[in-house]
Enzyme design. Structure first.
Site, PDB file in Angstrom:
ATOM      1  N   SER A  44      -0.131  -6.949   1.451  1.00 22.91           N
ATOM      2  CA  SER A  44      -0.026  -5.906   0.431  1.00 22.91           C
ATOM      3  C   SER A  44      -1.335  -5.332  -0.090  1.00 22.91           C
ATOM      4  O   SER A  44      -1.318  -4.573  -1.051  1.00 22.91           O
ATOM      5  CB  SER A  44       0.829  -6.406  -0.732  1.00 22.91           C
ATOM      6  OG  SER A  44       2.169  -6.510  -0.313  1.00 22.91           O
ATOM      7  N   LYS A  55      -4.129  -3.442 -10.302  1.00 23.43           N
ATOM      8  CA  LYS A  55      -2.714  -3.722 -10.112  1.00 23.43           C
ATOM      9  C   LYS A  55      -2.161  -4.430 -11.339  1.00 23.43           C
ATOM     10  O   LYS A  55      -2.845  -5.269 -11.940  1.00 23.43           O
ATOM     11  CB  LYS A  55      -2.557  -4.603  -8.865  1.00 23.43           C
ATOM     12  CG  LYS A  55      -1.134  -4.862  -8.408  1.00 23.43           C
ATOM     13  CD  LYS A  55      -1.162  -5.593  -7.068  1.00 23.43           C
ATOM     14  CE  LYS A  55       0.230  -5.865  -6.526  1.00 23.43           C
ATOM     15  NZ  LYS A  55       0.185  -6.481  -5.185  1.00 23.43           N
ATOM     16  N   SER A  57       3.856  -3.945  -2.013  1.00 25.56           N
ATOM     17  CA  SER A  57       3.462  -4.493  -3.307  1.00 25.56           C
ATOM     18  C   SER A  57       2.375  -3.704  -4.031  1.00 25.56           C
ATOM     19  O   SER A  57       2.557  -3.267  -5.150  1.00 25.56           O
ATOM     20  CB  SER A  57       3.038  -5.948  -3.124  1.00 25.56           C
ATOM     21  OG  SER A  57       2.476  -6.466  -4.288  1.00 25.56           O
TER      22      SER A  57
END
Length: 467
Positions: free
Chosen positions: A179, A82, A155
């Site tokens: 998330s 991420k 997210s």
């Protein structure tokens, strides 16, 4: 396994081929980069593709393996993280316009540990702005590979999309209010939210530090354990990380579930939940009962009454996390996250203290409900992925989902307990459904074992979107 395309193999499967030298890390990495090039212009899961870095890492892995220095199941396996996780010399934007030129000069601990395990980093994955609920209009929205008009999970949506679509073999997400679990559920993959502090947050852009968790998103529970094994453990750079020894997360993965006490509150599972999802969760519990688990009827507290504490805590802590840019660059934030920060800025210390007291009370009630069980089973969400539009996702902030949407996620961000979400079926619209197992602190190996047993008894985790 022979019938599974390379891009949809699990880490365990591709690792076996790399270890036996039937496949080379360079071959696997080039194949993944080609797939990203072919599909991600549409799916938009990647914020930054690190092609040169990935090929160089794959070549180093290949050389080590050829020299007899095989490091384990992540060695030579392409993964992604991420875009909250710092990468030395590569921009880390956190989904925010204010960070579009942010280029760290060091790696986050999780990136460093993955690369120390021999993993090949393909790139950085898109997310909502600041890891909250909406996207910055200057950046792209990842699509759900099962249905591009449905929510991809908030997210860590890029992590969910890329992992589900076979654009990496596993990824890292973060979870502050759901998330890791939301995109795992929406995209039909496995998401493991570790115990708070099990994984260092050093070099990871914060949303709300007392709630933030970093964890793996994969296509099997075994793979989730493998990735967690690599990133877990105390880090002197993060004093909140736990010093407890890190066990072998998958040593007992093949053990049966005989005698494991799984807590079930059928009302908690069903009230306000899509009928198909509630039934899929109950069916999943019965499968585990047939495998030898002991199903214990429990009574969960009314967690909904405590959920309003979460936005107070999260938005207030988000203001602290963004103090370098908010309010000085307020207008550079997108309308969704700007509204979130404005809300946090309007909270008083007394508001925060009251919310924190509600959090503590909720934690105590859940602790009591878990006293006689090892694991609790419940949905990951209240329903399958819902319809979305870019206008909705870019903001401004709204309350379309309602507070109850976080019923199965926020309580375990409040108390930092580990959770594992795994696919448990499909809706009548062909959308993934998700079963969540919640454990006691530091029980990740047990969660992976339960998830693995369920996945071996079903076919849901082996089903992939047609992309």
């Amino acid at each position: 396994m022979a019938d599974t395309p390379l891009h949809y193999m699990t880490i365990t499967e591709v690792a076996a081929l790399i270890e036996s030298r039937e496949l080379s890390p360079v071959e696997v990495t080039n194949s993944m980069l080609e797939r990203i090039d072919a599909l991600d212009g549409y799916l938009k899961s990647y914020a930054t593709v690190m092609s040169e870095h990935a090929v160089a890492s794959a070549q180093r892995a290949e050389n080590k393996i050829a020299a007899g220095e095989y490091q384990g199941p992540l060695h030579g396996v392409p993964i992604a993280v991420k875009d909250l996780c710092f990468t030395n010399g590569v921009r880390t934007m956190g989904g925010a316009k204010v960070y579009m030129e942010h280029v760290p000069d060091f790696d986050s601990t999780v990136v460093k540990r993955l690369e120390s395990a021999g993993a090949v980093l393909l790139g950085k994955l898109n997310l909502t702005e600041g890891a909250m609920g909406g996207y910055n209009p200057a950046l792209q929205i990842p699509l759900n590979p099962w249905d591009n008009n449905r929510w991809a999970g908030s997210s860590s949506s890029g992590s969910g999309s890329a992992t589900a679509a076979g654009l990496c073999f596993g990824s890292l997400g973060s979870d502050t209010g759901g998330s890791i679990r939301f995109p795992a559920a929406a995209c039909g993959i496995v998401g493991l939210k570790p115990t708070w502090g099990r994984v260092s947050r050093y070099g990871v852009l914060a949303l709300a530090e007392s709630l933030d968790h970093v964890g793996p998103m994969t296509r099997s529970s075994t793979d989730a354990g493998i990735m967690l094994q690599a990133i877990a453990g105390y880090d002197a750079n993060d004093p909140t990380s736990l010093s407890d020894p890190v066990p072998d997360m998958v040593a007992d993965i093949e053990a049966d579930v005989q005698g494991i006490r799984i807590g079930l509150d059928e009302n908690h599972v069903s009230d306000g939940v899509a009928t198909e999802l509630a039934q899929a969760v109950l069916d999943g519990v019965r499968i585990l009962e047939e495998l030898g688990a002991e199903i214990v009827n429990i009574r969960m507290p009314d967690v909904d009454k405590y959920l309003p504490a979460w936005p107070v805590l999260c938005s207030s802590e988000a203001v602290a996390a963004h103090r370098e840019n908010y309010p000085s660059r307020r207008d550079d934030y997108g309308p969704w996250f700007r509204g979130w920060l404005d809300m946090g800025a309007g909270k008083s210390g007394a508001d925060y203290a009251e919310a924190n007291n509600m959090r503590a009370e909720c934690n105590g009630l859940i602790r009591e409900a878990f006293r006689e069980i090892d694991v609790m089973a419940c949905p990951s969400t209240i329903g399958p992925a819902y319809p979305v539009t870019p206008e909705m996702l870019y903001g401004p902030m709204d309350s379309r989902r309602g507070t109850a949407f976080q019923r199965y996620t926020v309580p375990y961000d409040f108390n930092g307990a580990p959770t594992l979400s795994t696919p448990c079926g499909f809706s009548s619209d062909g959308l993934p459904l998700s079963l969540q197992f919640v454990g006691k602190h530091l029980s990740e190996p047990l969660l992976c074992r339960v998830g693995h047993a369920y996945e071996q008894a079903t076919e849901w985790s082996k089903m992939h979107p047609a992309v």
